[in-house]
Design a protein around this motif. Structure first.
Motif, PDB file in Angstrom:
ATOM      1  N   PHE A 152     144.480  62.525  25.991  1.00 32.42           N
ATOM      2  CA  PHE A 152     143.024  62.635  25.855  1.00 32.42           C
ATOM      3  C   PHE A 152     142.406  61.241  25.824  1.00 32.42           C
ATOM      4  CE2 PHE A 152     143.855  67.014  24.396  1.00 32.42           C
ATOM      5  CZ  PHE A 152     142.837  67.680  25.045  1.00 32.42           C
ATOM      6  N   GLU A 153     143.008  60.336  25.068  1.00 32.71           N
ATOM      7  CA  GLU A 153     142.515  58.951  24.983  1.00 32.71           C
ATOM      8  C   GLU A 153     142.572  58.276  26.351  1.00 32.71           C
ATOM      9  OE1 GLU A 153     141.276  57.442  22.264  1.00 32.71           O
ATOM     10  OE2 GLU A 153     141.792  58.927  20.738  1.00 32.71           O
ATOM     11  N   LYS A 154     143.650  58.486  27.096  1.00 36.68           N
ATOM     12  CA  LYS A 154     143.787  57.917  28.434  1.00 36.68           C
ATOM     13  C   LYS A 154     142.671  58.422  29.343  1.00 36.68           C
ATOM     14  CE  LYS A 154     147.092  57.447  32.241  1.00 36.68           C
ATOM     15  NZ  LYS A 154     148.439  57.790  32.711  1.00 36.68           N
ATOM     16  N   THR A 155     142.352  59.697  29.228  1.00 40.35           N
ATOM     17  CA  THR A 155     141.279  60.278  30.038  1.00 40.35           C
ATOM     18  C   THR A 155     139.940  59.623  29.701  1.00 40.35           C
ATOM     19  OG1 THR A 155     142.497  62.368  30.055  1.00 40.35           O
ATOM     20  CG2 THR A 155     140.211  62.439  30.798  1.00 40.35           C
TER      21      THR A 155
ATOM     22  N   ARG B 158     139.473  56.598  28.582  1.00 39.10           N
ATOM     23  CA  ARG B 158     139.479  55.246  29.163  1.00 39.10           C
ATOM     24  C   ARG B 158     139.175  55.293  30.666  1.00 39.10           C
ATOM     25  NH1 ARG B 158     143.798  54.882  25.652  1.00 39.10           N
ATOM     26  NH2 ARG B 158     145.352  54.996  27.324  1.00 39.10           N
ATOM     27  N   LEU B 159     139.764  56.259  31.372  1.00 35.00           N
ATOM     28  CA  LEU B 159     139.485  56.401  32.805  1.00 35.00           C
ATOM     29  C   LEU B 159     138.016  56.744  33.059  1.00 35.00           C
ATOM     30  CD1 LEU B 159     142.676  58.331  33.986  1.00 35.00           C
ATOM     31  CD2 LEU B 159     142.049  55.986  34.581  1.00 35.00           C
ATOM     32  N   LEU B 160     137.452  57.607  32.230  1.00 29.07           N
ATOM     33  CA  LEU B 160     136.040  57.969  32.368  1.00 29.07           C
ATOM     34  C   LEU B 160     135.143  56.762  32.121  1.00 29.07           C
ATOM     35  CD1 LEU B 160     136.139  61.392  30.508  1.00 29.07           C
ATOM     36  CD2 LEU B 160     135.571  61.078  32.939  1.00 29.07           C
ATOM     37  N   GLN B 161     135.466  55.988  31.104  1.00 29.13           N
ATOM     38  CA  GLN B 161     134.660  54.811  30.789  1.00 29.13           C
ATOM     39  C   GLN B 161     134.793  53.743  31.872  1.00 29.13           C
ATOM     40  OE1 GLN B 161     136.394  54.181  26.916  1.00 29.13           O
ATOM     41  NE2 GLN B 161     134.625  55.063  25.874  1.00 29.13           N
ATOM     42  N   THR B 162     136.003  53.517  32.338  1.00 27.75           N
ATOM     43  CA  THR B 162     136.238  52.513  33.373  1.00 27.75           C
ATOM     44  C   THR B 162     135.515  52.889  34.655  1.00 27.75           C
ATOM     45  OG1 THR B 162     138.388  51.974  32.436  1.00 27.75           O
ATOM     46  CG2 THR B 162     138.019  51.321  34.715  1.00 27.75           C
ATOM     47  N   GLY B 163     135.539  54.163  35.008  1.00 33.09           N
ATOM     48  CA  GLY B 163     134.868  54.622  36.220  1.00 33.09           C
ATOM     49  C   GLY B 163     133.363  54.706  36.087  1.00 33.09           C
ATOM     50  N   ALA B 164     132.846  54.616  34.867  1.00 35.39           N
ATOM     51  CA  ALA B 164     131.402  54.690  34.606  1.00 35.39           C
ATOM     52  C   ALA B 164     130.752  55.886  35.308  1.00 35.39           C
ATOM     53  CB  ALA B 164     130.717  53.380  35.004  1.00 35.39           C
ATOM     54  N   TYR B 165     131.442  57.005  35.302  1.00 32.51           N
ATOM     55  CA  TYR B 165     130.962  58.190  36.013  1.00 32.51           C
ATOM     56  C   TYR B 165     129.648  58.737  35.480  1.00 32.51           C
ATOM     57  CZ  TYR B 165     135.477  58.387  38.309  1.00 32.51           C
ATOM     58  OH  TYR B 165     136.570  58.096  39.064  1.00 32.51           O
ATOM     59  N   PHE B 166     129.430  58.604  34.195  1.00 31.52           N
ATOM     60  CA  PHE B 166     128.246  59.211  33.587  1.00 31.52           C
ATOM     61  C   PHE B 166     127.153  58.181  33.306  1.00 31.52           C
ATOM     62  CE2 PHE B 166     131.745  62.060  32.648  1.00 31.52           C
ATOM     63  CZ  PHE B 166     131.191  63.299  32.928  1.00 31.52           C
ATOM     64  N   ALA B 167     127.250  57.018  33.944  1.00 33.10           N
ATOM     65  CA  ALA B 167     126.313  55.931  33.665  1.00 33.10           C
ATOM     66  C   ALA B 167     124.890  56.232  34.118  1.00 33.10           C
ATOM     67  CB  ALA B 167     126.808  54.645  34.308  1.00 33.10           C
ATOM     68  N   SER B 168     124.720  56.958  35.228  1.00 33.36           N
ATOM     69  CA  SER B 168     123.355  57.106  35.722  1.00 33.36           C
ATOM     70  C   SER B 168     122.945  58.539  36.045  1.00 33.36           C
ATOM     71  CB  SER B 168     123.149  56.223  36.946  1.00 33.36           C
ATOM     72  OG  SER B 168     124.079  56.578  37.953  1.00 33.36           O
ATOM     73  N   ASP B 169     123.604  59.191  36.973  1.00 31.16           N
ATOM     74  CA  ASP B 169     123.099  60.488  37.437  1.00 31.16           C
ATOM     75  C   ASP B 169     124.099  61.614  37.218  1.00 31.16           C
ATOM     76  OD1 ASP B 169     125.038  60.175  39.360  1.00 31.16           O
ATOM     77  OD2 ASP B 169     123.646  59.791  40.986  1.00 31.16           O
TER      78      ASP B 169
ATOM     79  N   ILE C  44     141.979  61.649  36.834  1.00 30.21           N
ATOM     80  CA  ILE C  44     141.322  62.382  35.744  1.00 30.21           C
ATOM     81  C   ILE C  44     141.601  63.869  35.877  1.00 30.21           C
ATOM     82  CG2 ILE C  44     139.065  63.042  34.797  1.00 30.21           C
ATOM     83  CD1 ILE C  44     138.131  60.163  35.525  1.00 30.21           C
ATOM     84  N   ASN C  45     141.485  64.396  37.083  1.00 35.87           N
ATOM     85  CA  ASN C  45     141.715  65.823  37.303  1.00 35.87           C
ATOM     86  C   ASN C  45     143.130  66.221  36.898  1.00 35.87           C
ATOM     87  OD1 ASN C  45     142.598  68.184  39.338  1.00 35.87           O
ATOM     88  ND2 ASN C  45     140.426  68.358  38.820  1.00 35.87           N
ATOM     89  N   ALA C  46     144.112  65.398  37.243  1.00 38.76           N
ATOM     90  CA  ALA C  46     145.504  65.707  36.876  1.00 38.76           C
ATOM     91  C   ALA C  46     145.671  65.730  35.355  1.00 38.76           C
ATOM     92  CB  ALA C  46     146.454  64.690  37.502  1.00 38.76           C
ATOM     93  N   LEU C  47     145.048  64.784  34.666  1.00 39.00           N
ATOM     94  CA  LEU C  47     145.123  64.784  33.199  1.00 39.00           C
ATOM     95  C   LEU C  47     144.427  66.005  32.620  1.00 39.00           C
ATOM     96  CD1 LEU C  47     144.607  60.999  32.446  1.00 39.00           C
ATOM     97  CD2 LEU C  47     146.538  62.400  31.672  1.00 39.00           C
ATOM     98  N   LEU C  48     143.234  66.328  33.122  1.00 41.78           N
ATOM     99  CA  LEU C  48     142.513  67.494  32.613  1.00 41.78           C
ATOM    100  C   LEU C  48     143.337  68.765  32.792  1.00 41.78           C
ATOM    101  CD1 LEU C  48     138.871  66.778  33.877  1.00 41.78           C
ATOM    102  CD2 LEU C  48     139.786  66.454  31.559  1.00 41.78           C
ATOM    103  N   LYS C  49     143.939  68.931  33.964  1.00 49.19           N
ATOM    104  CA  LYS C  49     144.760  70.124  34.211  1.00 49.19           C
ATOM    105  C   LYS C  49     145.950  70.163  33.248  1.00 49.19           C
ATOM    106  CE  LYS C  49     142.402  71.845  37.584  1.00 49.19           C
ATOM    107  NZ  LYS C  49     141.374  72.791  37.224  1.00 49.19           N
ATOM    108  N   SER C  50     146.599  69.025  33.042  1.00 49.60           N
ATOM    109  CA  SER C  50     147.763  69.004  32.144  1.00 49.60           C
ATOM    110  C   SER C  50     147.365  69.267  30.695  1.00 49.60           C
ATOM    111  CB  SER C  50     148.509  67.673  32.256  1.00 49.60           C
ATOM    112  OG  SER C  50     147.830  66.640  31.567  1.00 49.60           O
ATOM    113  N   LEU C  51     146.097  68.990  30.367  1.00 51.12           N
ATOM    114  CA  LEU C  51     145.584  69.212  29.007  1.00 51.12           C
ATOM    115  C   LEU C  51     144.952  70.595  28.848  1.00 51.12           C
ATOM    116  CD1 LEU C  51     143.933  65.708  28.555  1.00 51.12           C
ATOM    117  CD2 LEU C  51     145.967  66.562  27.343  1.00 51.12           C
TER     118      LEU C  51
END
Length: 174
Positions: free
Chosen positions: A75-78, A80-91, A104-111
Motif C-alpha cells: 500500500f505504501e509503495k502504491t 509513493r507511485l501515485l505521488q511520484t506520478g502526480a496523477y491527482f495534481a490537476s484534473d 499501480i494497476n498491478a499493485l491494486l489488483k494484488s491488493l
C-alpha cells in the motif's frame, strides 16, 4: 447528562453486502475449468482478484485491517507511485491515468483494490483505495498523513473513518 458523554446519533452499516455474499458463494463453487473460462471472459477482473476483492468487501473490519497490516508495504509503495506520478495534481483525467498505470494497476489488483480515487470520501487531498461496494455503499482504505485533513464522519456519506495508524484509515460510505 455529562458534557463529555457519548451521544448515539445513528446506527449505520454498509448496505447491499448480501449481493456480494451471493456472488462469492457462486464463484467459490465454480469448478477449475469454469474458473479458467471466467478468467478468459473477465481479463480485467480475473477470478482470484474478484474472489479476494469480494471477501474484503463483505468481510469484517478486522478482516480488512488484517489484510492491510499484511500488505502495508505494498500500500505504501502504491502511494509513493501515485505521488511520484502526480496523477491527482490537476484534473480528473489523472484518476483514470493512475488506475491505468501498469505498475499501480498491478499493485491494486494484488491488493484486491478496485480503484484509487479522491472522489469517494469528501477529501480532496486523500487517496481513497476503494475495495468495493454498490452504488454509494463503499468500503476501502484512506491515506492522508495530515489528520487535520481527514474528513469527519457524516451520516449522509462517511459512516466509518477508523484510524489504522501512520496516516491510514478504514472508511465506509453510504
Amino acid at each position: 447528562m455529562k458534557q463529555d458523554a457519548w451521544k448515539l446519533q445513528a446506527v449505520r452499516g454498509l448496505g447491499m453486502t448480501n449481493f456480494g455474499r451471493q456472488m462469492l458463494t457462486v464463484l467459490e463453487g465454480l469448478p477449475a475449468a469454469e474458473r479458467a473460462r471466467y478468467n478468459q471472459t473477465h481479463p480485467r477482473a480475473e477470478y482470484d482478484f474478484t474472489v479476494g476483492n469480494i471477501r474484503l468487501w463483505v468481510g469484517s473490519d478486522a478482516d480488512i485491517e488484517a489484510h492491510f497490516t499484511r500488505r502495508q508495504a505494498d500500500f505504501e509503495k502504491t502511494v509513493r507511485l501515485l505521488q511520484t506520478g502526480a496523477y491527482f495534481a490537476s484534473d480528473s483525467a489523472g484518476e483514470a491515468a493512475a488506475n491505468a498505470d501498469p505498475a499501480i494497476n498491478a499493485l491494486l489488483k494484488s491488493l484486491y483494490i478496485s480503484r484509487v480515487t479522491r472522489k469517494s470520501t469528501d477529501c480532496d487531498a486523500c487517496f481513497a483505495f476503494v475495495i468495493g461496494g454498490l452504488i454509494d455503499n463503499t468500503v476501502g482504505l484512506l491515506y492522508e498523513p495530515d489528520k487535520r485533513k481527514v474528513p469527519a464522519m457524516n451520516p449522509e456519506s462517511l459512516i466509518v473513518v477508523k484510524p489504522l495508524g501512520h496516516g491510514w484509515y478504514l472508511f465506509k460510505t453510504t
